[in-house]
Design a protein around this motif. Sequence first.
Motif, PDB file in Angstrom:
ATOM      1  N   ASN A  22      43.652  52.330  59.197  1.00 25.78           N
ATOM      2  CA  ASN A  22      44.049  52.161  57.803  1.00 25.78           C
ATOM      3  C   ASN A  22      44.624  50.757  57.575  1.00 25.78           C
ATOM      4  O   ASN A  22      45.656  50.398  58.119  1.00 25.78           O
ATOM      5  CB  ASN A  22      45.090  53.213  57.420  1.00 25.78           C
ATOM      6  N   GLY A  23      43.940  49.959  56.796  1.00 27.45           N
ATOM      7  CA  GLY A  23      44.419  48.622  56.461  1.00 27.45           C
ATOM      8  C   GLY A  23      44.376  47.620  57.596  1.00 27.45           C
ATOM      9  O   GLY A  23      45.000  46.567  57.522  1.00 27.45           O
ATOM     10  N   ARG A  24      43.638  47.901  58.628  1.00 31.81           N
ATOM     11  CA  ARG A  24      43.586  47.022  59.795  1.00 31.81           C
ATOM     12  C   ARG A  24      42.851  45.735  59.451  1.00 31.81           C
ATOM     13  O   ARG A  24      41.829  45.740  58.791  1.00 31.81           O
ATOM     14  CB  ARG A  24      42.875  47.729  60.946  1.00 31.81           C
ATOM     15  N   THR A  25      43.411  44.607  59.912  1.00 32.04           N
ATOM     16  CA  THR A  25      42.771  43.303  59.716  1.00 32.04           C
ATOM     17  C   THR A  25      42.320  42.687  61.028  1.00 32.04           C
ATOM     18  O   THR A  25      41.555  41.737  61.035  1.00 32.04           O
ATOM     19  CB  THR A  25      43.723  42.323  59.004  1.00 32.04           C
ATOM     20  N   VAL A  26      42.817  43.247  62.142  1.00 31.39           N
ATOM     21  CA  VAL A  26      42.423  42.781  63.471  1.00 31.39           C
ATOM     22  C   VAL A  26      41.670  43.925  64.147  1.00 31.39           C
ATOM     23  O   VAL A  26      42.189  45.037  64.246  1.00 31.39           O
ATOM     24  CB  VAL A  26      43.666  42.402  64.309  1.00 31.39           C
ATOM     25  N   PRO A  27      40.440  43.682  64.589  1.00 36.83           N
ATOM     26  CA  PRO A  27      39.665  44.784  65.187  1.00 36.83           C
ATOM     27  C   PRO A  27      40.247  45.257  66.509  1.00 36.83           C
ATOM     28  O   PRO A  27      40.945  44.520  67.198  1.00 36.83           O
ATOM     29  CB  PRO A  27      38.282  44.177  65.387  1.00 36.83           C
TER      30      PRO A  27
END
Length: 71
Positions: A22-27
């Motif tokens: 949820n809302g992750r910007t870094v894989p």
Amino acid sequence: MTEDADSALGRAERRLLRRIYNGRTVPIIADDRSFLTYKEASRYLLSLTPEAREKAYAAMKSGAVDGPGSL
């Protein structure tokens, strides 16, 4: 119970994956692949055998805790 139900992710796994992504910007990296969304991760997990799925799920869980933007 059908074979499809046996291969599906459990409720707890689905909920944790949703929280992780949820809302992750870094894989998150698992099995040398990067995953940024819940859908990508769940599709990949469902394509694996149960044993491989457990390992990849554990790697995702660990990556979320160890990586930036952790739970």
